[in-house]
Design a protein around this motif. Structure first.
Motif, mmCIF file in Angstrom:
data_model
loop_
_atom_site.group_PDB
_atom_site.id
_atom_site.type_symbol
_atom_site.label_atom_id
_atom_site.label_comp_id
_atom_site.label_asym_id
_atom_site.label_seq_id
_atom_site.Cartn_x
_atom_site.Cartn_y
_atom_site.Cartn_z
ATOM 1 N N LEU A 70 0.802 -1.149 0.017
ATOM 2 C CA LEU A 70 0.067 0.017 -0.071
ATOM 3 C C LEU A 70 0.749 1.273 -0.062
ATOM 4 O O LEU A 70 1.811 1.385 0.796
ATOM 5 N N GLU A 110 -5.590 -3.046 -2.348
ATOM 6 C CA GLU A 110 -5.036 -2.402 -3.472
ATOM 7 C C GLU A 110 -3.610 -2.181 -3.462
ATOM 8 O O GLU A 110 -3.284 -1.054 -2.960
ATOM 9 N N GLN A 155 -7.810 3.915 -3.322
ATOM 10 C CA GLN A 155 -6.781 3.591 -2.219
ATOM 11 C C GLN A 155 -7.270 3.936 -0.969
ATOM 12 O O GLN A 155 -7.344 3.120 -0.247
#
Length: 230
Positions: A23, A90, A75
């Motif tokens: 991330l 994600e 996100q």
């Protein structure tokens, strides 16, 4: 206090031979936005879904500023609404410290079904180098070897030969077709693919290293902690 102390997903990191999947931290979101501004596919192609009724081309064909904004919104949104019963991981795909796309692993009711699915995009400039296959292999390794998934699914339009090729190279099995109405008002056929844990372990795979998958992180996926397992 770093955000990883509050949200352990930010400690999770998957390293493949050439790529890192993780991330982006909040101060790295502008880098992801810049990445999303780049072309995702050739003009005239529509490799991604866009259900009929939205009245516009898919995200990948939207103006660069719209793609940048949406990539950041996704996100932030997926982390904000995350539950152990419905999650989208994600992961930004990093090459030499720069984002080149996103590789998603997502699931509903994973603690019960032990089934997940994938979707991804890479900038057009980075396609054709095997990065799509490597990134998906990274999340499949995480799913099967760390999350102990029973199966993983993928789906691609017939016209998206690059995505179909990734599934075939990694050893998925055909799992049927879907016919969908997309924004242009035409029917498009997509192919479903499935890989079971036995399929994954039936062949040698590239080296994958996962760090940050500690007990705090495990609970976000609804997975028993190591102490409970022991």
């Amino acid at each position: 206090m770093p955000i990883s102390d509050v949200i352990p997903l930010y400690r999770l990191r998957i390293d493949t031979p050439r790529l890192t999947l993780r991330l982006p931290h909040p101060d790295e979101l502008p880098l992801l936005a810049d990445c999303a501004r780049e072309p995702i596919h050739a003009v005239g192609e529509e490799p991604f879904e866009n259900p009929i009724g939205l009245g516009r081309p898919s995200w990948s064909s939207a103006p660069p500023a719209d793609r940048a904004r949406k990539a950041v919104q996704v996100q932030l949104g997926e982390v904000a609404k995350w539950t152990a019963d419905n999650w989208h991981l994600e992961l930004t795909v990093w090459l030499d410290g720069k984002p080149i796309g996103v590789q998603t692993l997502y699931a509903k009711h994973f603690p019960v079904t032990r089934e997940a699915a994938t979707i991804s995009w890479l900038t057009l400039a980075q396609q054709g180098n095997g990065f799509g296959t490597e990134a998906r292999a990274g999340v499949l390794a995480f799913a099967f070897e760390w999350l102990e998934a029973r199966s993983c699914r993928s789906r691609s339009f017939n016209t998206n030969g690059k995505s179909v090729g990734v599934s075939e190279r990694l050893g998925y099995r055909e799992d049927g077709i879907d016919v969908e109405a997309v924004y242009s008002g035409v029917a498009r056929t997509s192919r479903r693919f499935r890989m079971d844990a036995t399929d994954w372990h039936s062949r040698s795979r590239p080296s994958v290293t996962v760090t940050g998958f500690d007990d705090d992180c495990r609970t976000w996926f609804g997975i028993a902690t190591q102490a409970a397992r022991d």
